[in-house]
Design an enzyme around this catalytic site. Structure first.
Site, PDB file in Angstrom:
ATOM      1  CB  CYS A 127      83.840   7.617  22.580  1.00  0.00           C
ATOM      2  SG  CYS A 127      82.306   8.251  21.950  1.00  0.00           S
ATOM      3  CD  GLU A 176      84.750  18.844  22.382  1.00  0.00           C
ATOM      4  OE1 GLU A 176      84.547  17.720  22.855  1.00  0.00           O
ATOM      5  OE2 GLU A 176      84.845  19.882  23.090  1.00  0.00           O
ATOM      6  CG  HIS A 212      81.995  14.596  20.060  1.00  0.00           C
ATOM      7  ND1 HIS A 212      82.216  13.885  21.229  1.00  0.00           N
ATOM      8  CD2 HIS A 212      82.538  15.814  20.262  1.00  0.00           C
ATOM      9  CE1 HIS A 212      82.879  14.640  22.085  1.00  0.00           C
ATOM     10  NE2 HIS A 212      83.074  15.820  21.534  1.00  0.00           N
TER      11      HIS A 212
HETATM   12  O1  SUG Z   1      82.699  14.589  26.354  1.00  0.00           O
HETATM   13  N1  SUG Z   1      81.162  12.218  28.446  1.00  0.00           N
HETATM   14  C1  SUG Z   1      82.007  12.497  27.293  1.00  0.00           C
HETATM   15  C2  SUG Z   1      81.780  11.478  26.213  1.00  0.00           C
HETATM   16  C3  SUG Z   1      82.767  11.627  25.100  1.00  0.00           C
HETATM   17  C4  SUG Z   1      82.384  10.825  23.897  1.00  0.00           C
HETATM   18  N2  SUG Z   1      83.351  10.947  22.890  1.00  0.00           N
HETATM   19  C5  SUG Z   1      83.109  10.895  21.550  1.00  0.00           C
HETATM   20  N3  SUG Z   1      81.891  11.014  21.065  1.00  0.00           N
HETATM   21  N4  SUG Z   1      84.112  10.781  20.790  1.00  0.00           N
HETATM   22  C6  SUG Z   1      81.745  13.914  26.771  1.00  0.00           C
HETATM   23  O2  SUG Z   1      80.577  14.327  26.753  1.00  0.00           O
HETATM   24  C7  SUG Z   1      80.396  12.531  30.741  1.00  0.00           C
HETATM   25  C8  SUG Z   1      81.008  12.645  32.112  1.00  0.00           C
HETATM   26  C9  SUG Z   1      80.001  12.671  33.198  1.00  0.00           C
HETATM   27  O3  SUG Z   1      78.877  13.142  33.016  1.00  0.00           O
HETATM   28  O4  SUG Z   1      80.318  12.176  34.318  1.00  0.00           O
HETATM   29  C10 SUG Z   1      81.363  12.825  29.604  1.00  0.00           C
HETATM   30  O5  SUG Z   1      82.274  13.612  29.788  1.00  0.00           O
END
Ligand code: SUG
Length: 446
Positions: A370, A174, A249
């Site tokens: 993020c 990730e 994460h």
């Molecule tokens: O991968 N949300 C992302 C958020 C990423 C956050 N990144 C870090 N913590 N670095 C994920 O879960 C949601 C999309 C949706 O539900 O429409 C989403 O992909």
């Protein structure tokens, strides 16, 4: 060697929406099927970039990806012209259309893991795009990510942009969301800290409710291909019970910068041993680790997950003090807000808090950290990057107008089937590559 940390934020794409695609990410699930505002989302993100650039931080931007991904839908068996593919997908498999339409590449902390040249054996900056194999809508990002990074960091004498690791559960990666670097100064050799959720081959605890997205094997492979010095890496496992509480994460429960580790007391398995290992390795670089551990009694894991206190950016100002960049949800939670007041009035290294409205991204589980990919660069390395991606007044003004011209202010799940959204999105991205001077990045331009 002198070096600075640059932050590359993902520009929110025109198809930003709430599809509930990320099981294990509490906000994504909670906002499933509500209407999004892509225009506001993109402007909120751009304002953060501008404000941090104005404060003197090095700020770059990474472009959105082409969505909906007709390529994915065709690979999944939908055929005909573009409009027909969208229509059939909307009718027969709306969840696949949603996956093909997500603007999730905006969370560039998941774009790649980056090792600065001071840490690597060949003296180049290494990038490994994350395979993001645990979610379909994210697993389709890495190829375009690699293309973008290769366009910006094109000088192969200074930069190595790798392929993503093979996309298989044993190697779930990730990116920088599970990676932190400690150092005395950015240009000095540092200690790279890799945090994983589970191991495929070594026995160990695992979450039971939600998936652990990052494996130990992936972290170790990234460290190996970047040519990191063995004695300058530390691995730690995230506590499985906090993954089960929504910490999908590590950057939802910990953030580090230079000599500071700011984390919750329930972040890692055998937490005090993790501190000891970091201290011991960091001492060899002449630096001393400063841990700011937040007790559960002050901020619970649930409060950390809903406020995103730890999904903050910890930035060093020119005077050497640190500033914490937090989402406004932190000020709306009285316990977190009181903690922040105490934090900045104390004697520790964090002297200030900057608050941003990132509501649109937060509703999908994406806070300030993020949205950014950290890249430590020497001046010569910075001079070798593509010049058009650095945020200044002129680029801000052009991007702000570009968003205003092309983005919708409302996008509901049903709108993803609209073929004009694809046309709008391509028109916008075509113009964007000219603004950023990155050449033909997208499939539809080739
Ligand atoms: O991968 N949300 C992302 C958020 C990423 C956050 N990144 C870090 N913590 N670095 C994920 O879960 C949601 C999309 C949706 O539900 O429409 C989403 O992909």
């Amino acid at each position: 060697m002198q070096a600075r940390e640059a932050n590359f934020d993902g520009l929110v794409g025109p198809t930003h929406n709430y599809a509930g695609l990320s099981f294990g990410n509490v906000a994504s699930l909670a906002n499933e099927k509500s209407a999004a505002n892509p225009l506001a989302a993109a402007k909120q993100g751009l304002r953060k970039m501008k404000q941090l650039a104005d404060l003197g931080f090095l700020q770059g931007v990474l472009p959105p990806q082409e969505r909906p991904s007709l390529r994915l839908l065709r690979e999944l068996g939908f055929s005909g012209n573009d409009a027909r593919v969208l229509e059939r997908a909307a009718k027969e498999a709306p969840e696949l259309l949603a996956a093909a339409s997500s603007a999730s590449a905006m969370w560039t902390a998941n774009a790649a893991t980056v090792s600065p040249s001071a840490d690597t054996q060949d003296g180049r900056v290494h990038f490994t795009p994350a395979n993001l194999t645990s979610k379909l809508h994210r697993a389709i990002e890495h190829e375009a990510t690699r293309r973008t990074l290769s366009a910006i960091f094109a000088d192969e004498a200074r930069f190595a942009v790798h392929e993503a690791l093979p996309g298989t559960p044993a190697l779930g990666d990730e990116g920088a969301a599970n990676h932190t670097r400690f150092c005395s100064a950015y240009g000095e050799r540092g200690v790279e800290f890799f945090v994983y959720g589970r191991s495929e081959y070594r026995r160990g605890p695992e979450p039971v409710r939600y998936p652990a997205r990052q494996t130990f094997e992936a972290s170790r492979a990234v460290a190996q291909r970047h040519g990191l010095h063995e004695e300058a890496t530390v691995y730690a496992q995230q506590r499985p019970d906090v993954i089960d509480a929504g910490v999908f994460h590590n950057d939802v429960i910990a953030v580090g910068n230079r000599q500071t580790l700011f984390c919750h007391e329930r972040a890692f398995v055998e937490q005090s041993a993790v501190y000891d290992r970091l201290r011991e390795r960091l001492a060899k670089t002449g630096a001393e680790l400063n841990v700011i551990e937040v007790p559960d009694a002050r901020v619970s894991v649930a409060d950390a997950v809903s406020s995103y206190l730890f999904n903050s950016q910890l930035l060093t100002r020119a005077d050497g003090t640190e500033v914490l960049v937090v989402p406004q949800e932190c000020r709306e939670n009285p316990r977190v807000s009181a903690y922040l007041d105490d934090l900045i009035s104390g004697a520790g290294p964090i002297a200030d808090v900057l608050v941003f409205d990132l509501r649109e991204s937060m509703k999908n589980g994406g806070g300030p950290a993020c949205l950014r990919l950290r890249v430590v660069l020497t001046e010569a390395e910075r001079a070798a990057t593509a010049p058009g991606v650095w945020i200044d007044d002129a680029l801000f003004t052009r991007l702000d107008a570009w968003i205003g011209k092309h983005y919708r202010d409302r996008l509901a799940p049903a709108d993803l089937a609209d073929p004009t959204l694809l046309v709008e999105s391509r028109t916008a991205l075509d113009e964007l590559t000219q603004i950023l001077g990155l050449g033909s990045l997208y499939d539809f331009q080739r």
